[in-house]
Design a protein around this motif. Structure first.
Motif, PDB file in Angstrom:
ATOM      1  N   GLN A  74       0.830  -1.201   0.000  1.00  0.00           N
ATOM      2  CA  GLN A  74       0.000   0.000   0.000  1.00  0.00           C
ATOM      3  C   GLN A  74       0.870   1.259   0.000  1.00  0.00           C
ATOM      4  O   GLN A  74       0.940   2.009   0.980  1.00  0.00           O
ATOM      5  CB  GLN A  74      -0.946  -0.017   1.211  1.00  0.00           C
ATOM      6  N   ARG A  75       1.541   1.471  -1.151  1.00  0.00           N
ATOM      7  CA  ARG A  75       2.399   2.655  -1.310  1.00  0.00           C
ATOM      8  C   ARG A  75       2.054   3.356  -2.615  1.00  0.00           C
ATOM      9  O   ARG A  75       1.963   2.717  -3.665  1.00  0.00           O
ATOM     10  CB  ARG A  75       3.877   2.257  -1.271  1.00  0.00           C
ATOM     11  N   TYR A  76       1.882   4.649  -2.539  1.00  0.00           N
ATOM     12  CA  TYR A  76       1.454   5.462  -3.685  1.00  0.00           C
ATOM     13  C   TYR A  76       2.433   5.350  -4.853  1.00  0.00           C
ATOM     14  O   TYR A  76       2.030   5.226  -6.005  1.00  0.00           O
ATOM     15  CB  TYR A  76       1.309   6.919  -3.229  1.00  0.00           C
ATOM     16  N   THR A  77       3.734   5.382  -4.540  1.00  0.00           N
ATOM     17  CA  THR A  77       4.757   5.392  -5.601  1.00  0.00           C
ATOM     18  C   THR A  77       4.744   4.102  -6.426  1.00  0.00           C
ATOM     19  O   THR A  77       5.104   4.117  -7.606  1.00  0.00           O
ATOM     20  CB  THR A  77       6.159   5.593  -5.000  1.00  0.00           C
ATOM     21  N   ILE A  78       4.325   2.992  -5.809  1.00  0.00           N
ATOM     22  CA  ILE A  78       4.285   1.713  -6.527  1.00  0.00           C
ATOM     23  C   ILE A  78       3.308   1.783  -7.703  1.00  0.00           C
ATOM     24  O   ILE A  78       3.533   1.189  -8.755  1.00  0.00           O
ATOM     25  CB  ILE A  78       3.889   0.566  -5.571  1.00  0.00           C
ATOM     26  N   GLY A 135      -6.418  10.365  -4.848  1.00  0.00           N
ATOM     27  CA  GLY A 135      -5.510   9.229  -4.977  1.00  0.00           C
ATOM     28  C   GLY A 135      -5.782   8.422  -6.231  1.00  0.00           C
ATOM     29  O   GLY A 135      -6.642   8.762  -7.043  1.00  0.00           O
ATOM     30  N   ILE A 136      -5.029   7.338  -6.363  1.00  0.00           N
ATOM     31  CA  ILE A 136      -5.151   6.448  -7.518  1.00  0.00           C
ATOM     32  C   ILE A 136      -6.145   5.335  -7.203  1.00  0.00           C
ATOM     33  O   ILE A 136      -6.066   4.714  -6.141  1.00  0.00           O
ATOM     34  CB  ILE A 136      -3.779   5.826  -7.878  1.00  0.00           C
ATOM     35  N   ILE A 137      -7.067   5.110  -8.132  1.00  0.00           N
ATOM     36  CA  ILE A 137      -8.027   4.016  -7.952  1.00  0.00           C
ATOM     37  C   ILE A 137      -7.305   2.684  -8.153  1.00  0.00           C
ATOM     38  O   ILE A 137      -6.773   2.414  -9.230  1.00  0.00           O
ATOM     39  CB  ILE A 137      -9.204   4.133  -8.938  1.00  0.00           C
ATOM     40  N   ILE A 148      -5.654   4.730  -3.175  1.00  0.00           N
ATOM     41  CA  ILE A 148      -4.407   4.906  -2.426  1.00  0.00           C
ATOM     42  C   ILE A 148      -4.007   6.379  -2.524  1.00  0.00           C
ATOM     43  O   ILE A 148      -3.904   6.932  -3.617  1.00  0.00           O
ATOM     44  CB  ILE A 148      -3.284   3.971  -2.953  1.00  0.00           C
ATOM     45  N   THR A 149      -3.825   7.027  -1.369  1.00  0.00           N
ATOM     46  CA  THR A 149      -3.497   8.454  -1.345  1.00  0.00           C
ATOM     47  C   THR A 149      -1.978   8.653  -1.350  1.00  0.00           C
ATOM     48  O   THR A 149      -1.210   7.710  -1.177  1.00  0.00           O
ATOM     49  CB  THR A 149      -4.095   9.118  -0.099  1.00  0.00           C
ATOM     50  N   LYS A 150      -1.561   9.916  -1.511  1.00  0.00           N
ATOM     51  CA  LYS A 150      -0.130  10.243  -1.509  1.00  0.00           C
ATOM     52  C   LYS A 150       0.499   9.961  -0.153  1.00  0.00           C
ATOM     53  O   LYS A 150       1.715   9.823  -0.041  1.00  0.00           O
ATOM     54  CB  LYS A 150       0.075  11.710  -1.894  1.00  0.00           C
ATOM     55  N   GLU A 151      -0.328   9.910   0.893  1.00  0.00           N
ATOM     56  CA  GLU A 151       0.157   9.608   2.243  1.00  0.00           C
ATOM     57  C   GLU A 151       0.257   8.105   2.476  1.00  0.00           C
ATOM     58  O   GLU A 151       0.432   7.658   3.624  1.00  0.00           O
ATOM     59  CB  GLU A 151      -0.764  10.233   3.308  1.00  0.00           C
TER      60      GLU A 151
END
Length: 200
Positions: A74-78, A135-137, A148-151
């Protein structure tokens, strides 16, 4: 000789069993030849209906946790590469997002498009705590989006009573969740009607 008589009797009995519809005269005629060709009549096989393989039920999927995203994932950058793929998918779907492209055409494409990978923002909601979530769906279900949010927080946001916005190449589209209560697979085949006014 006795042995040849036995052989003849055996062959006659064999032909009688093998070809019960053939008359004795015809069998004798076959035996009088130097060579006997034994014909084979296979039994007709009844076609068996193929059993459809059943998938997992919703309860089994929940028990197996098939749709759960592990905490370490659960990481935004992934998922940023997934967003880049989604943008390219939308550009291809709309034949290039040019400035002179009709907005209603893009809107119609987005209504049926796969939203996994899209960056969305909750712009309006009956529950104020949802407003501003961006965030990204990652997953779309019939009633909720998993975002997933930037946090690096995984948010489960219901579609009902929420308005989402998504932006791509300067084009902003709004998704009224109350009119979007469908699975992604069902939505791709649905015919949407244009409505004058929509509210929560």
């Amino acid at each position: 000789p006795q042995s040849s008589e036995k052989a003849k009797t055996f062959v006659h009995a064999f032909l009688k069993r093998s070809m019960p519809t053939m008359k004795d005269e015809a069998i004798q005629d076959m035996l009088s030849r130097k060579a006997v060709v034994l014909e084979h009549y296979p039994k007709k096989k009844t076609k068996q209906k193929r059993k459809k393989t059943k998938g997992f039920t919703a309860k089994q999927r929940r028990e197996l946790r098939l749709f759960e995203i592990e905490p370490e994932q659960q990481r935004y950058t992934i998922f940023l590469p997934l967003h880049e793929l989604w943008k390219q998918y939308i550009r291809d779907l709309c034949h290039g997002l040019k400035p002179d492209t009709q907005p209603h055409m893009i809107q119609g494409k987005l209504l049926k498009a796969d939203l996994h990978g899209a960056i969305v923002t909750v712009t309006k909601s009956k529950c104020p705590s949802y407003v501003g979530i961006t965030g990204i769906i990652l997953q779309e279900f019939k009633h909720v989006f998993k975002i997933i949010t930037k946090e690096d927080k995984l948010k489960v946001v219901p579609k009902l009573n929420n308005v989402f916005s998504l932006e791509i190449d300067g084009f902003i589209s709004y998704i009224y969740g109350s009119k979007f209560l469908l699975r992604a697979s069902e939505r791709s085949a649905k015919k949407f009607k244009l409505k004058g006014t929509i509210d929560l």
